[in-house]
Design an enzyme around this catalytic site. Structure first.
Site, PDB file in Angstrom:
ATOM      1  N   SER A   1       0.858  -1.192   0.000  1.00  0.00           N
ATOM      2  CA  SER A   1       0.000   0.000   0.000  1.00  0.00           C
ATOM      3  C   SER A   1       0.888   1.234   0.000  1.00  0.00           C
ATOM      4  CB  SER A   1      -0.903   0.000   1.231  1.00  0.00           C
ATOM      5  OG  SER A   1      -0.134   0.350   2.370  1.00  0.00           O
ATOM      6  N   LYS A   2       0.251   2.398   0.038  1.00  0.00           N
ATOM      7  CA  LYS A   2       0.960   3.681   0.048  1.00  0.00           C
ATOM      8  C   LYS A   2       2.073   3.729   1.090  1.00  0.00           C
ATOM      9  CE  LYS A   2      -0.192   7.424  -2.452  1.00  0.00           C
ATOM     10  NZ  LYS A   2      -1.493   7.855  -2.932  1.00  0.00           N
ATOM     11  N   ARG A   3       1.869   3.075   2.240  1.00  0.00           N
ATOM     12  CA  ARG A   3       2.868   3.114   3.318  1.00  0.00           C
ATOM     13  C   ARG A   3       4.236   2.610   2.877  1.00  0.00           C
ATOM     14  NH1 ARG A   3       1.848  -0.768   6.898  1.00  0.00           N
ATOM     15  NH2 ARG A   3       0.308  -1.623   5.457  1.00  0.00           N
TER      16      ARG A   3
END
Ligand code: GLU
Length: 517
Positions: A257-259
């Site tokens: 994900s974006k993380r």
């Protein structure tokens, strides 16, 4: 492999092109090239509520940037045109095949109203039964019932009749034998009330018609595979080989994900990753050449790519490894080529857009500074290409991304570099520094230094060291570096002096003199 390999990348353009989709596209492209087969692009746009033309454009731009090529597709045509499913629907392709399937009894019309379907869902929930359409009146409706409903003009969908009380088995090329109890597989809609095919139907019909030999796709589609396999069986078609690739996770084992860094592929372009490094990196997520090779050229990837090398366990997305591979790819370029890469990178509108809208993150350079220094680099390439090339050559050994060149080269291109105050406090206090600066100014005014290489600056600074009886070169090189670059780190001092040349050196030393305590 006797037959000719044919694979398809079949995106539904509903949003950005993410890393997972790129891996999917890359595996197929490498596989097709490895076997001298064909790679087909097919746009799956039957879900008109989610389809977006901007998204399709993004897919095309991204694939073009990354250099994944197709042998057939909407942009180039081919023997199976059209390659956009909405156009194939208009051409009557799915209507023709659904009649065949209805005729064989493997599909049926279902006239349930939305309220009836809602009620079915509620009952399934209350009874903790699997949700989905497993029968109801229409699966086993009599021809009279169906004719009556049709005569009334009731809207209907066409569903697939999944066989009951049996096992559905596929031989997945990665996972081996996978088996489902057919009673857990619901009857999916194949044709919607408006006549539009669903993904399940359109995709499988097209895979057959386009003679796809391997359905290579993400593991999230494994649960659809029994429906797809049944559809092939019901038509009496040979099944393609199913190849479900593992999910991609971050280094923490969680779903990507974006993380874990950007997931939009164009963001990697904007951050200054080279397409060859990105492809190299993406290819190694969940696949291995069978030895410990990491930095590989595209040709090496094509030669080594094999479905056997795809692992069933999740593939790890390691951003640090990507940066490392990108650094390797930057160093592998001839400096002229590198300069051209940088110029192209800076000319792409999305590069500046990206940094304009990027939020500052702790631990990363401020996007505004990155952008400012990149624009300076762009101007210098335009106005003084030879000087820009010399600066880039020195930083080539040190950076990890093309974006890094902005800040790394800044001191070369500004009239006077910003000074790191800590460095000034530390290195400008030795009494010998005043003499050093006077000496440098003197040296710069003598003709022999112009056009000189690093060894001449080396000799010049060593002559000062000897004349002042200094034990070490440190008190000479550190203040000089700070005076010239404003910082304590950077490329080799003698090399950068030779690139700056006497006029710039003199101006900077003059300024530094004024900062002496
Ligand atoms: N259109 C589907 C997608 O968006 C294709 C899935 C498949 O490869 O079967 O991923």
């Amino acid at each position: 492999m006797g037959m000719s390999v044919r694979v398809r990348f079949a995106p539904s353009p509903t949003g950005m092109l993410h890393v997972g989709a790129l891996r999917d596209a890359l595996f197929k492209s490498l596989f097709a090239r490895h076997w001298g087969g064909q790679n087909i692009l097919r746009i799956e746009d039957t879900d008109r509520t989610r389809y977006s033309p901007e998204s399709e454009q993004e897919f095309i731009d991204t694939l073009k940037w990354v250099g994944i090529e197709f042998d057939e597709g909407p942009h180039i045509g081919g023997p199976n045109a059209p390659y956009r499913q909405s156009e194939r629907k208009e051409a009557g392709i799915y209507a023709e095949w659904i009649v065949v399937l209805l005729g064989k009894g493997h599909a049926y019309k279902a006239f349930d109203t939305p309220e009836q379907l809602e009620e079915m869902r509620e009952i399934q929930m209350i009874n903790k039964r699997p949700s989905g359409y497993f029968g109801g009146i229409w699966r086993d409706g009599s021809p009279e019932q169906v004719a009556a409903a049709e005569a009334e003009g009731k809207p209907f969908v066409i569903r697939q009749r999944i066989p009951r009380d049996t096992a559905i088995v596929i031989e997945d090329a990665i996972r081996g034998r996978v088996e489902w109890d057919s009673n857990t597989v619901d009857d999916p809609v194949l044709i919607k009330a408006d006549g539009m095919p669903t993904y399940h139907f359109a995709s499988m019909v097209d895979d057959h018609v386009m003679e796809i030999t391997h359905i290579i796709r993400g593991e999230e589609w494994l649960s659809s595979a029994p429906k797809h396999a049944c559809l092939f069986d019901s038509f009496g078609w040979d099944r393609p080989i199913f190849v479900h690739c593992p999910v991609i996770v971050g280094t923490d084992g969680k779903k990507l994900s974006k993380r874990h860094g950007a997931t939009r592929v164009l963001d990697y372009a904007a951050r200054g990753f080279l397409k060859q490094a990105l492809k190299n990196f993406i290819a190694l997520i969940g696949w291995s050449p069978g030895d410990d090779r990491e930095a590989m050229t595209e040709q090496e990837l094509i030669e080594a790519f094999d479905i056997k090398g795809i692992q069933p366990s999740p593939g790890k997305f390691d951003y640090e490894k990507l940066k490392w591979l990108n650094g390797c790819a930057i160093r592998a370029l001839d400096p002229e080529q590198l300069l051209q890469e940088i110029a192209d990178y800076l000319a792409r509108p999305y590069t500046t857009e990206y940094f304009e809208q990027l939020e500052p993150e702790p631990g990363s350079p401020n996007p505004k500074d990155v952008l400012r220094t990149l624009l300076l680099l762009r101007t210098t390439i335009e106005t003084d290409r030879a000087y820009a090339l010399e600066a880039i050559k020195l930083e080539q050994q040190r950076v990890q991304t093309l974006a890094d060149f902005g800040e790394a080269c800044e001191f070369f291109f500004v009239d006077l570099p910003p000074m790191d105050q800590k460095a000034v406090d530390k290195w400008f206090k030795d009494p010998v520094t005043a003499s050093l600066f006077a000496y440098l100014l003197e040296e710069c005014s003598s003709a022999y230094l112009s056009e000189s290489g690093p060894e001449v600056y080396d000799a010049s600074l060593r002559a000062f060291q000897a004349a002042y009886g200094l034990e070490k070169l440190g008190p000479v090189v550190h203040p000089t570096r700070v005076a010239l670059t404003g910082k304590t780190t950077g490329p080799g001092l003698f090399e950068l002096m030779s690139v700056l040349g006497p006029a710039r050196i003199a101006a900077r030393v003059e300024r530094a003199k004024g900062l002496l305590k």
